[in-house]
Scaffold this active site. Structure first.
Site, short mmCIF file in Angstrom:
data_model
loop_
_atom_site.label_atom_id
_atom_site.label_comp_id
_atom_site.label_asym_id
_atom_site.label_seq_id
_atom_site.Cartn_x
_atom_site.Cartn_y
_atom_site.Cartn_z
N HIS A 117 0.85 -1.20 0.00
CA HIS A 117 0.00 0.00 0.00
C HIS A 117 0.88 1.25 0.00
CE1 HIS A 117 -2.66 -3.14 1.58
NE2 HIS A 117 -3.68 -2.39 1.19
N GLY A 206 -4.12 -2.93 11.27
CA GLY A 206 -4.56 -3.30 9.92
C GLY A 206 -6.06 -3.17 9.86
N PRO A 207 -6.77 -3.89 10.73
CA PRO A 207 -8.22 -3.67 10.80
C PRO A 207 -8.45 -2.22 11.23
CG PRO A 207 -7.60 -5.74 11.84
CD PRO A 207 -6.32 -5.00 11.57
N ASP A 247 -8.49 8.11 6.95
CA ASP A 247 -9.92 8.35 6.82
C ASP A 247 -10.73 7.13 7.24
OD1 ASP A 247 -10.21 11.05 5.63
OD2 ASP A 247 -8.90 10.22 4.10
N ASN A 277 -6.29 12.73 3.69
CA ASN A 277 -5.89 12.72 2.28
C ASN A 277 -7.06 12.62 1.31
OD1 ASN A 277 -6.58 10.00 1.98
ND2 ASN A 277 -4.50 9.27 2.31
N GLU A 503 -17.95 -1.23 24.23
CA GLU A 503 -17.26 -2.51 24.34
C GLU A 503 -16.05 -2.57 23.42
OE1 GLU A 503 -20.47 -2.21 23.57
OE2 GLU A 503 -21.52 -2.84 25.39
N ARG A 613 -24.84 -15.58 35.25
CA ARG A 613 -25.59 -14.60 36.02
C ARG A 613 -26.26 -15.30 37.21
NH1 ARG A 613 -31.67 -12.51 35.48
NH2 ARG A 613 -31.51 -10.73 36.89
#
Lengths: 759, 759
Positions: A117, A206-207, A247, A277, A503, A613
């Protein structure tokens, strides 16, 4: 130089210029001369250091001439005559040439790899270079020096920029050869940056969006430790966190959540640099983005700055950084307007985002920066030496820091001892003994209740335990009683973190805290169902070796009235499928303690502790905290030395049900074994003999009982076994009613077991 | 009345007051009289309608006296003498009393259920009542009337407010008995609202934040269809979308993503009401929230309004709604300051969030609104009648709409035909024939390439197909060529949606589009790995029967260079575990077409279509689009009438590998079957005989080949079989290198198979 007078701390100049390079004339002009002995002010760490670099055969003067191509001064020096130039202008020229070199390496690497990239990397070359040359404090000879600045590239696809900077800065982890091996199998330069692969990379990104909470976590860790350990006469925790986002990151919800928290926490040593950009993969950002982003950040409580242009000059960016450093009440958001794919014909368009350039384009790019005669992967020796100034500066800072630490040890031995426990990983001797024990006669509780007792013991034994909940502290029962909330400026030493209903950011921030690598042990709590909101961050915990504890309560349809939107069914299966993530579902007090024991010990592995619970039926006779380490073990068995006729396998709140059902069957004369499979991943890695011991292949009549998806259970019950699970979304109703509806009663388990036994 | 003069459309008054209830005196005062015949303007749909209601035995005058307790007028009418009052004031009193009744029902239901979330419901009683009484256009006798306003309660835990309003408004789905059965197993009033359980609930909410993108999706659907079908002389699509969100929703990243898009798309018929009650579960919002939220929304491009107080008076909220309706360029954000747990001693604190009240508190609440003598679940008959005004209004609107539709049919038969296809579910006759077919000799492509061809055929055949990608349109290959982008005001008829890098909102918006129930068939595309970002919304697709198509490409380590952060490994397993979600992993062109065929047909079931980045090896001889419906089938077999010696089971890009490996083995004389298990969930629901036919229990030598997590495969390979999968995070490298590293080569598959065959 105005900028060099900005002191980051009273002792440490922010921007290291080159005070030894020039003779200043009376007229405040600079004539260039080479004082190589001064360049080598730290003789042990110059170009002769262990970092292998091309030989520098040129004299400094020859090199300068080569660098600046004096005959072509118009294009390379902006028309400035090198013989007639002041220091600042000269540094600007050097910076500019270094940036050219950064860009050329980016182009060469992408062309060579036929992948990668380049767009963002080219656009941000000035920013990346400036950070590594003038801003960040690091020591490439010790990339894990505690008090280094942390840098996060949230837009991880731009990693080539970081690889190039790491290389030029002298990090052993990125040699020229590594740049040549970009995106190749087994290389130290994978397609997105991985902290476990490349020294100098702090977090795996990356994500998109993830780096922002990571940076918030790093900054929080610093603020927290600074508050706990710094003294008026000794500042041993003092560094900054920088993060670049693009972005894409700006659009992702997780970055918004994290930005909201960063402002709420007043993390003023955090600087977020937005690469504005105007392009994403699909085209200009106008396709899907029309925010006034600076106003948005301001509304969140950030200090905001816009840098309109970095092309060819880094001074306005440097000024912005200085302003960020001067801001002591808010994190700073620097919007930097850049040109994606700078230099290329694709400049300013989304076409530059990823992929190679055609050869004509490469030729033109090289022409633009007078690079025609250079081989691919050429580095001007001056660039290495320039970057080494910052590296040397970092090394000096580390030395000073060690001196401070000595002082701290002497003057504040108690605090120093705790600090060193943290630096050594956060696990003091004998911490495990703090974990509570239960006997079968103790009053029963929900496993979240047992967990509460564990956590509140652990916090006393573990100086690094810190964490919180996404607005469910009371339900998750994770509040650290007697400890304050982390809050600036009120109580940054507080060890309870209030994440609000966020979360995803919570998990990303926890990753940042863990990867601060300062012995902090972050926990993050919510309902198991909402692991869905933070799934990608949890995956990144595992991928990046961040030992986060995920405390996930309300772990089945047993939560009752809140109904299908809140009842986890498939979450356990999904989490168990994540590589390197330990998923514990303890059955009672002792197993809960055992789960914490393993989870805390596993400092580079994240864990999920899945908790009920509702009250469990009993503290099961036969459960053992220490057995949790095997992942699965025999809880009870009435078959003596022979094989049982049937094995009931349970986890969590259903283990009691197995035990109760087994007792009914045993009364009728059947030989029944009950197995707790509290952590599949740990059981799977046991030796074959142990697994055969617990689940003998000769016993094919097996029933698993877990109030969750059947997915994966076939592995343990075998082809003839029966899986009692939930394959719909559950139902709203009182817990015992829902359990009955879905077959989680002794009556049903016994019935299923008998139908197997009578086959 | 100023407010009634606000026209929503030229034909439709926004707020229906009661023009027939009062005699206006000359002095513009109102003396109360009962004109029951006017109250029954629509005789077929008054209190004698099929909706069962308590008998109204009191005369209207007696009732009013009872309602307003004239002796206690200070507390119930604010000191106003009913005999001396103007129309607006009188309406205000009625409204106030209705709100009291709403609150008392909320308290009664929670006390009776011993569960539920009263806090927000009590705080928002005025808002909820006002919406159902004065704002929303709906017909309770036909809750699915196409042109109704859509209302979404994003803060789903406040559902009791909605249940009460639905009951009072005359929805058959919520009787008093249903309020008594709140949170009981099998009731129509589960703990969070579910559209599949309760008519009048548009979407299933509870996981915070989700309702906001749902509402955006609903509003987008309206804007899109309005642009496609409305004519200057005939407006057949014209309704608004309202959404209530709480502090939790406001903090969740997904709401931010959706809000950003709503403003970008200028969805001016969307109104987002923010319940600003300063409390979340853990305490005051100051614990974790310090944004200037109105400025934030303004920065995103919203029209923002603040309503400082609603207690006891709904007029300022009504004014805000009017302003929202007048705004024609932006969506409107109304910040409404409320008091959580209004009336209770817990008022204004997080303690009111959920759970019952103690009896003394209940007594005091009842005293405050003069409710002491009433039984639990009491409804003043006036309240029913008051609400019925709005219901009757809605019924009138529906009648008018049907007249319009008749006109539209006559004047614009072509458009009307398309519109009716949509209203009937969106599937025209013979749409399936549009799907392309491939033969084994056709050039090979990636399955994402086959998908591109399918989608671009489908869009011509299906008037409702609409969707897009989270900034990966070119990579996912889902762009609908020749169709425009959805964009307001430029091209709202466009059928490509540009989501930007906002996966979570994309999925939530897609749910909204699907649940608009107007024949739109939304698709949402990204990389398979980023399904992690939208997991909860995908779950909600399944839970709420939203037939969204998730087109997820780059579906294994076969994506190559981008490396572990982008390589899905465990995602298929996690998605397969979601109940009611179909996960297809087609192997080639025909299977891809087959997957679309089933996915499109399954209008109330979401589907994942998992597609390769890399070219598959071949269009496999033996794959069939029609077989996809079985989920699994025999692709090839050389064993004739006997059983094969070995079964190779593959999916997606690995099916070719199975086929190639089988051919190697067959050449060596082995009898080998290849099975495609393209959709587990469909295969699992086939009759036992069919499953036995495909995977005969007599053949225990089975190998599964899928470049993903092994989780779940044991179910199909049996106890003796071998699973070839990936149990780490993959690696950055060229695709063939990564495939080789992880054993996805013919050589390795053959080796594994032989080791089984030779056992």
């Amino acid at each position: 130089m105005a900028i060099s007078s900005l002191l980051f701390t009273p002792h440490l100049p922010l921007f290291t210029t080159k005070p030894f390079l020039y003779h200043k004339t009376r007229s405040n002009r600079t004539s260039i001369s080479v004082q190589s002995e001064l360049r080598s002010a730290n003789p042990s760490h110059t170009s002769t250091s262990h970092v292998s670099r091309p030989d520098h055969k040129l004299s400094w003067r020859d090199e300068l001439q080569q660098v600046f191509h004096q005959p072509d001064k118009d294009s390379t020096t902006g028309g400035i005559d090198l013989e007639d130039i002041d220091e600042e202008s000269f540094q600007r020229l050097i910076d500019k040439r270094c940036v050219d070199n950064v860009r050329m390496l980016i182009v060469d690497a992408v062309q060579n790899a036929k992948a990668g990239h380049p767009g963002m990397a080219l656009g941000l070359a000035e920013v990346g270079y400036c950070l590594y040359r003038h801003v960040l404090r690091y020591n490439p000879r010790n990339p894990t020096w505690f008090n280094r600045d942390r840098f996060v590239l949230s837009a991880g696809h731009g990693c080539l920029l970081q690889y190039v900077c790491l290389h030029l800065a002298g990090f052993d982890s990125v040699q020229l050869e590594d740049l040549r091996r970009l995106c190749k199998l087994g290389s130290r330069t994978p397609g997105h940056p991985e902290n476990t692969v490349t020294d100098g990379i702090e977090v795996t990104t990356g994500p998109l969006g993830q780096g922002v909470p990571n940076a918030v976590g790093l900054a929080l860790a610093e603020a927290h430790l600074a508050a706990r350990f710094n003294k008026p006469d000794c500042t041993i925790v003092d560094h900054r966190t920088y993060c670049i986002m693009g972005d894409g990151c700006a659009m992702e919800g997780i970055s918004h959540e994290a930005a909201s928290l960063a402002a709420h926490w007043k993390l003023h040593k955090l600087t977020l640099i937005y690469d504005d950009n105007h392009n994403t993969i699909d085209g200009p950002t106008t396709l899907a983005f029309s925010e006034d982003i600076s106003t948005r950040f301001k509304a969140l409580g950030w200090n905001t700055i816009t840098v309109d242009n970095t092309q060819g000059d880094i001074s306005s960016f440097k000024d912005a950084i200085s302003a960020a450093i001067n801001e002591t009440g808010k994190p700073t958001f620097i919007r930097v307007k850049t040109l994606i794919g700078r230099l290329s014909e694709k400049e300013g368009t989304s076409k530059a985002h990823h992929g190679t350039f055609d050869e004509a384009d490469v030729r033109k790019m090289r022409e633009k920066v007078k690079w025609n005669n250079r081989e691919p992967f050429n580095v001007i020796p001056m660039v290495y030496r320039e970057m080494q100034i910052q590296a040397n500066h970092g090394e000096t800072l580390e030395r000073e820091w060690h001196s401070k630490l000595d002082y701290f040890r002497n003057k504040y031995p108690k605090e120093a001892a705790e600090f060193e426990v943290l630096l050594n990983g956060g696990l003091p001797t004998d911490w495990e003994s703090c974990l509570p024990k239960w006997s079968a006669s103790d009053p029963v509780d929900a496993t979240r209740g047992y967990s509460e007792k564990c956590v509140n013991q652990l916090v006393k034994a573990l100086p690094g335990l810190i964490g919180g909940s996404a607005d469910l502290a009371s339900s998750n029962k994770v509040y650290l009683h007697g400890y304050q909330d982390f809050s600036q400026p009120e109580s940054p030493w507080g060890r309870n973190i209030r994440y609000g209903v966020r979360e995803h950011a919570m998990a990303g921030i926890s990753n940042g805290i863990a990867l601060h690598k300062s012995g902090l042990i972050p926990f993050a709590a919510t309902f198991l169902i909402f692991s869905d909101y933070m799934k990608n961050s949890m995956r990144l915990s595992a991928l990046s070796h961040a030992g986060v504890l995920y405390i996930l309560t309300h772990d089945s349809i047993g939560l009752g009235e809140d109904g299908p939107t809140h009842q986890p069914v498939e979450q356990l299966a999904g989490l168990r499928a994540v590589p390197r993530l330990l998923v514990f579902r303890p059955a009672d007090g002792n197993e809960t303690a055992g789960a914490y024991r393993v989870a805390i010990k596993s400092r580079d592995v994240p864990s999920v502790i899945s908790l009920s619970r509702q009250k469990v039926a009993a503290n099961v006779e036969g459960t053992l905290a220490t057995e949790v380490e095997q992942g699965g073990y025999i809880v009870s068995d009435n078959s003596g030395k022979s094989l049982p006729e049937l094995i009931l396998i349970g986890t969590g709140s259903e283990l009691c049900l197995c035990e109760g059902s087994a007792n009914v069957l045993r009364k009728e004369g059947w030989k029944v074994r009950v197995v707790s499979l509290v952590c599949w991943q740990l059981f799977d890695r046991q030796p074959a003999e142990y697994k055969e011991h617990v689940l003998p292949s000769g016993v094919t009549k097996r029933v698993s009982v877990e109030a969750g998806s059947p997915m994966g259970w076939r592995e343990y019950v075998g082809g003839e076994g029966v899986v009692i699970g939930v394959d719909t979304f559950g139902a709203s109703g009182a817990y015992l009613d829902t359990f009955k509806k879905f077959g989680f009663t002794e009556e049903n388990v016994v019935k299923v077991a008998k139908s197997l036994l009578h086959q």
